[in-house]
Write an enzyme that holds these catalytic residues in place. Structure first.
Site, short mmCIF file in Angstrom:
data_model
loop_
_atom_site.label_atom_id
_atom_site.label_comp_id
_atom_site.label_asym_id
_atom_site.label_seq_id
_atom_site.Cartn_x
_atom_site.Cartn_y
_atom_site.Cartn_z
N HIS A 163 0.82 -1.22 0.00
CA HIS A 163 0.00 0.00 0.00
C HIS A 163 0.85 1.27 0.00
O HIS A 163 0.32 2.36 -0.23
CB HIS A 163 -0.92 0.03 1.22
CG HIS A 163 -1.99 -1.02 1.20
ND1 HIS A 163 -2.88 -1.16 0.16
CD2 HIS A 163 -2.31 -2.00 2.10
CE1 HIS A 163 -3.70 -2.18 0.41
NE2 HIS A 163 -3.37 -2.69 1.58
N ASP A 199 -2.84 -10.42 -2.57
CA ASP A 199 -3.42 -10.00 -1.29
C ASP A 199 -4.90 -9.69 -1.50
O ASP A 199 -5.33 -9.32 -2.59
CB ASP A 199 -2.69 -8.75 -0.82
CG ASP A 199 -2.99 -8.37 0.61
OD1 ASP A 199 -2.19 -8.70 1.50
OD2 ASP A 199 -4.04 -7.72 0.84
N HIS A 201 -6.45 -7.17 -0.47
CA HIS A 201 -6.58 -5.74 -0.74
C HIS A 201 -5.68 -5.33 -1.90
O HIS A 201 -4.55 -5.79 -2.01
CB HIS A 201 -6.21 -4.94 0.52
CG HIS A 201 -7.00 -5.33 1.73
ND1 HIS A 201 -6.56 -6.27 2.64
CD2 HIS A 201 -8.22 -4.93 2.17
CE1 HIS A 201 -7.46 -6.42 3.59
NE2 HIS A 201 -8.48 -5.62 3.33
N ASP A 288 -4.65 -13.03 3.26
CA ASP A 288 -5.90 -12.58 3.87
C ASP A 288 -7.10 -12.91 3.00
O ASP A 288 -8.22 -12.46 3.28
CB ASP A 288 -5.86 -11.09 4.21
CG ASP A 288 -5.22 -10.23 3.13
OD1 ASP A 288 -4.84 -10.79 2.08
OD2 ASP A 288 -5.11 -9.01 3.34
#
Length: 347
Positions: A163, A199, A201, A288
Site C-alpha cells: 500500500h 493480497d 486488498h 488474507d
C-alpha cells in the site's frame, strides 16, 4: 527455497489502530511473522538467512528523498513535540485533500503526518523505520538472489509494503518491498519484471509507482475497491498511462467471491504474465484471502494455498515471494508455507 528473514520486524509494534470509529489492538502484529517462521522451521523448507543492508540510494529508486527523510526522523520528531509522546503511537489527524496543497512540506510535524499518510490505521512507532528498512533489505536481497541463480526466494518481513506509494504510507505499509525488489532487478540489468499481487486488498502503492511504465507488468487479484480498502484505486478500468498503458491489470472480485471465481482470476493473471514474458516474477503474497481472516471476505481454505503455489511454479519464472497481509494468525503460518511448498515441489 532461500528465505530472507527480518530479525528486527518486532521493533515495529503498534499499540492500537483506528478501526470503525474506535481504537482497537493492531491487526498487523509481530505474531504474524512468528507463525510463518515457526512453520518454515517445522517443515524445514530451505535455508533462512539474514539480509545484507542496502544503501539509501536503493530506496530512492522507488521512494522520494523527502518522504524517506520524514519516515527516518518521524519518531524523534514526534517525541520532540512532547516527551510524553514516547508512550503513544503517532497518528495523523489532518490530510491535504482536494484543493489543498501537497507540494509544500509544512513545518508542523502533525501536518507532515497527514501529508505523508493515507489513513488513520497505520501507527508510527519507535521502531517503525528500523523494521521497515530491514524489511526492504529482505526484499532487495530476495530479488538479487534470483539474479544470482536462485529459482525462488521469500522475504519474510513486516510491516508489509504494497500500500505504500512513492511518497506516502498507509494500510500498515511504509516502504514498498515488492516495488523495491522489482526496481532492483531492473537496475541490475533485467529488461522486464512482473509483479503479481494476490493480497485480498489492492496494492495501490505498487500500481501507482509503475503506472506509467512498460518495464513492469502489475497484475492484482483483490476485493472490489468500491467496498473494500483501499477504496480509491484498484478498478478494472485502470490499465496504465502513457508508456504504461496496458501494463496494469486489475482483477477485482465482489464481496464473498467464491474460491472458483478466485482461481479463475488467477488463471487470467497467469495468462497475462505468460504473454508479457518477464525475466522474473515478484509475488506480493498476502493470505488474507483465507476464509477465517478477520479483515476479509473471501473463502479460500488452507489447501487452496498449495494450489496457488503449484500454479505459479508452472509459469517457470524465477520468483521472489514478498510477505504482505494475512491476519488470521493461528492459520497464517500454514497458509503462507503452503504457497511456498506448493511452488517448491511442483516441478
Amino acid at each position: 527455497m532461500l528465505t530472507f528473514y527480518n530479525e528486527l520486524h518486532s521493533q515495529h509494534r503498534g499499540r492500537h489502530e483506528f478501526f470503525r470509529g474506535e481504537l482497537v489492538p493492531c491487526f498487523e502484529k509481530p505474531e504474524r511473522v512468528d507463525q510463518v517462521l515457526a512453520e518454515l522451521g517445522r517443515r524445514g523448507l530451505g535455508q533462512i538467512v539474514t539480509p545484507h543492508s542496502v544503501p539509501p540510494m536503493t530506496l530512492e529508486r522507488v521512494h522520494t528523498p523527502r518522504y524517506l527523510s520524514f519516515l527516518r526522523n518521524a519518531w524523534s520528531d514526534w517525541v520532540a513535540l512532547d516527551p510524553a509522546n514516547a508512550n503513544k503511537d503517532a497518528f495523523p489527524a489532518v490530510w491535504p485533500v482536494r484543493t489543498l496543497r501537497a507540494d509544500i512540506e509544512p513545518d508542523n510535524f502533525c501536518a507532515k503526518l497527514g501529508l505523508y499518510s493515507m489513513d488513520s490505521g497505520t501507527p508510527i512507532t519507535s521502531g517503525t523505520w528500523t523494521a521497515a528498512k530491514t524489511g526492504a533489505d529482505c526484499a532487495v536481497n530476495a530479488a538479487h538472489a534470483l539474479r544470482l541463480g536462485e529459482r525462488a526466494t521469500f522475504a519474510l518481513t513486516r510491516p508489509p509494503g504494497h500500500h505504500a506509494g512513492a511518497d506516502f504510507y498507509g494500510g500498515y505499509c511504509f516502504l514498498n518491498n515488492a516495488a523495491l525488489a522489482a526496481q532492483h532487478m531492473l537496475d541490475d540489468g533485467a529488461r522486464k519484471i512482473a509483479i503479481l499481487d494476490i493480497d485480498y486488498h489492492h496494492g495501490n502503492g505498487t500500481q501507482s509507482i509503475f503506472y506509467d511504465r512498460s518495464d513492469v507488468l502489475f497484475v492484482s487479484i483483490h476485493a472490489d475497491p468500491r467496498s473494500e480498502y483501499p477504496f480509491y484505486l484498484g478498478h478494472a478500468d485502470e490499465t496504465g498511462h502513457g508508456a504504461g498503458l496496458g501494463y496494469n491489470v486489475n482483477l477485482p472480485l465482489p464481496h464473498g467471491a467464491s474460491t472458483q471465481a478466485w482461481f479463475a482470476a488467477l488463471e487470467t493473471a497467469c495468462l497475462r504474465l505468460q504473454m508479457f514474458q518477464p525475466e522474473a516474477l515478484i509475488v506480493s503474497l498476502g493470505v488474507d484471502t483465507f476464509a477465517g481472516d478477520p479483515l476479509s471476505h473471501f473463502g479460500l481454505q488452507s489447501a487452496d494455498y498449495l494450489r496457488i503455489g503449484e500454479r505459479l511454479s508452472y509459469l517457470g519464472l524465477p520468483t521472489a515471494f514478498i510477505f504482505e497481509g494475512g491476519y488470521a494468525v493461528k492459520e497464517l503460518g500454514v497458509n503462507v508455507v503452503n504457497v511456498l511448498e506448493g511452488f517448491d515441489t511442483a516441478l
